[in-house]
Scaffold this active site. Structure first.
Site, PDB file in Angstrom:
ATOM      1  N   CYS B 247       0.860  -1.190   0.000  1.00 44.43           N
ATOM      2  CA  CYS B 247       0.000   0.000   0.000  1.00 44.43           C
ATOM      3  C   CYS B 247       0.889   1.231   0.000  1.00 44.43           C
ATOM      4  O   CYS B 247       1.652   1.431  -0.935  1.00 44.43           O
ATOM      5  CB  CYS B 247      -0.974  -0.020   1.174  1.00 44.43           C
ATOM      6  SG  CYS B 247      -0.191  -0.104   2.786  1.00 44.43           S
ATOM      7  N   ARG B 252      -2.167  -0.772   5.510  1.00 45.25           N
ATOM      8  CA  ARG B 252      -3.379  -1.291   4.879  1.00 45.25           C
ATOM      9  C   ARG B 252      -3.115  -2.665   4.279  1.00 45.25           C
ATOM     10  O   ARG B 252      -3.974  -3.546   4.276  1.00 45.25           O
ATOM     11  CB  ARG B 252      -3.864  -0.316   3.790  1.00 45.25           C
ATOM     12  CG  ARG B 252      -4.509   0.933   4.336  1.00 45.25           C
ATOM     13  CD  ARG B 252      -4.856   1.901   3.219  1.00 45.25           C
ATOM     14  NE  ARG B 252      -3.680   2.580   2.682  1.00 45.25           N
ATOM     15  CZ  ARG B 252      -3.720   3.459   1.678  1.00 45.25           C
ATOM     16  NH1 ARG B 252      -4.871   3.736   1.101  1.00 45.25           N
ATOM     17  NH2 ARG B 252      -2.629   4.046   1.276  1.00 45.25           N
TER      18      ARG B 252
END
Lengths: 146, 299
Positions: B247, B252
């Site tokens: 990410c 994430r």
């Protein structure tokens, strides 16, 4: 020394933080978060007047006002799920409100890095407050040169 | 000695159901010897405003990241950190947090780098606990410190470096950022511009599957058939694939790593934590723009 231009209100906030241990600095930041005043009704009903600080990790909106005596008032709102952001906003609201326009414009841009919070909350997070200060000063310049 | 596994029927279809606990399970097991509940949030102050009774706080910035270098803490620092929270090597650790367990999954991934065996996520995280009127206390927990052995971090199995990604071309890459970041319209997540990079776009051949697609509206993970539709049909992953997820700074994608590894059962999934903030500023690495993955580079 950059701090020579720092208003007494911000000097006091800085000293209050720096005399504490790291974990107690977070507690003080939480106290600031809890003290963030609600928006005056005239702004609460006009969200369009508020400017989003996109640099912050949580939604925060600020609005600068200059009264008849040329004193600055900063208003801010952020959700309760974002206490760190609320704390940052509250420090600036309490530290800047009631100052003259020139006093606010002379606050060093790196003030947020000097209050001993960088280690407690991390350098990345502190940039949110730097962005808030920068936007408040920009709004003030726009208002006073218009 | 580990605490009993949550037998909720909603978890049984997942590859490793023991990696999840429900809010019901947590309510019933609070205070069980051998269990430590950890809160890990994006907001460094949220724990102080109220947390699950007895939960300890571990912050990704100030606790798990190395204070100077862009790396994680080492084995002795991890031992000191978790030992001080009352976590032993055999402790069952349940992690929960804000924003769909985004940072909780990241903390779980870091625990896994140190080979901690029994670490689980609270399905639905802080939001579900709160929505159900779950109890909060504001008093910081004061756990009794225990000995945790110094275990060297093992990055080889679940962490990818930039060179690993370059050598990985031809195998699936999952970019879990927003479509705007993927296409190169912007270099930062909406509202996160402080974590920028010098170039915009994505690693060529990566499929874009924003991380939060794996989460239902109530914050819990979607059931297996829906996850299969997203990752197998949508992103073209199939059994035996060697997958790297990335990410912006690796948080994430730690969430997606959890989904692929523990819910869908892919083996050898790695999280490239250097992610776009490294790749998008690195010299002479291939970059693709636009909403299509783009061809596999000749490397």
């Amino acid at each position: 020394m950059i701090s020579s231009k720092l208003p007494d209100s911000l000097v006091q906030i800085r000293e209050d933080f720096r005399e504490l241990e790291r974990s107690d600095r977070l507690v003080l930041l939480l106290e600031f978060a809890n003290e963030l005043p609600a928006l005056p009704p005239r702004y609460a009903e006009h969200p369009d007047l508020l400017e989003r600080v996109v640099e912050c990790q949580s939604p925060v909106f600020i609005f600068v006002e200059v009264d008849d005596k040329h004193l600055v008032h900063l208003h801010a709102t952020a959700p309760k799920e974002a206490p760190t952001t609320r704390g940052f906003a509250s420090i600036l609201v309490q530290g800047l409100s009631g100052l003259t326009v020139d006093e606010v414009l002379e606050v060093p841009d790196d003030f947020p890095n000097t209050i001993g919070l960088t280690e407690a909350v991390s350098p990345l997070r502190i940039r949110g407050m730097t962005a808030m200060l920068a936007r408040a000063k920009r709004q003030l310049r726009e208002k006073t040169t218009a | 000695m580990t605490v009993e596994v949550d037998q909720s029927p909603s978890f049984t279809a997942f590859a490793h159901p023991r990696r999840l606990v429900s809010t019901d399970w947590l309510r019933a097991h609070l205070g069980t010897p051998g269990l430590v509940v950890v809160e890990s949030d994006e907001d460094v102050l949220l724990y102080e405003t109220g947390h699950v009774p007895g939960a300890v706080k571990i912050d990704w910035h100030t606790d798990l990241n190395h204070p100077v270098e862009r790396d994680y803490i080492d084995g002795s620092q991890f031992a000191a950190l978790v030992g001080s929270k009352g976590i032993g090597r055999d402790t069952t650790v349940v992690i929960y947090g804000d924003k769909n367990n985004w940072w909780a999954a990241y903390a779980l991934w870091v625990f896994t780098l140190f080979g901690h065996k029994d670490v689980r996520l609270l399905d639905g995280g802080r939001a579900k606990w709160e929505a159900e009127g779950g109890e909060y206390v504001t008093k910081t927990s004061t756990p009794v410190a225990v000995e945790y052995p110094v275990v060297e971090r093992d990055d080889s199995a679940i962490r990818a470096y930039k060179d690993d990604v370059l050598a990985h071309f031809g195998n699936p890459l999952i970019d879990v950022r927003s479509p705007e970041e993927f296409s190169g319209e912007r270099t930062t997540a909406p509202a996160y511009p402080e974590e920028g990079s010098l170039r915009a776009g994505h690693i060529p051949s990566a499929q874009n599957v924003p991380w939060a697609k794996a989460v239902a509206e109530d914050g819990t993970f979607r059931p297996l058939p829906e996850l299969d539709a997203i990752y197998r049909i949508g992103a073209g992953l199939s059994d035996g694939d060697d997958v790297i997820a990335y990410c912006r700074i690796g948080e994430r994608s730690a969430h997606t790593w959890f989904v692929l590894t523990h819910l869908l059962g892919f083996e050898g999934v790695r999280n490239y934590d250097g992610s776009w903030t490294e790749w998008g500023s690195a010299v002479r690495v291939p970059i693709a723009m636009g909403s299509e993955p783009g061809p596999v580079p000749n490397h």
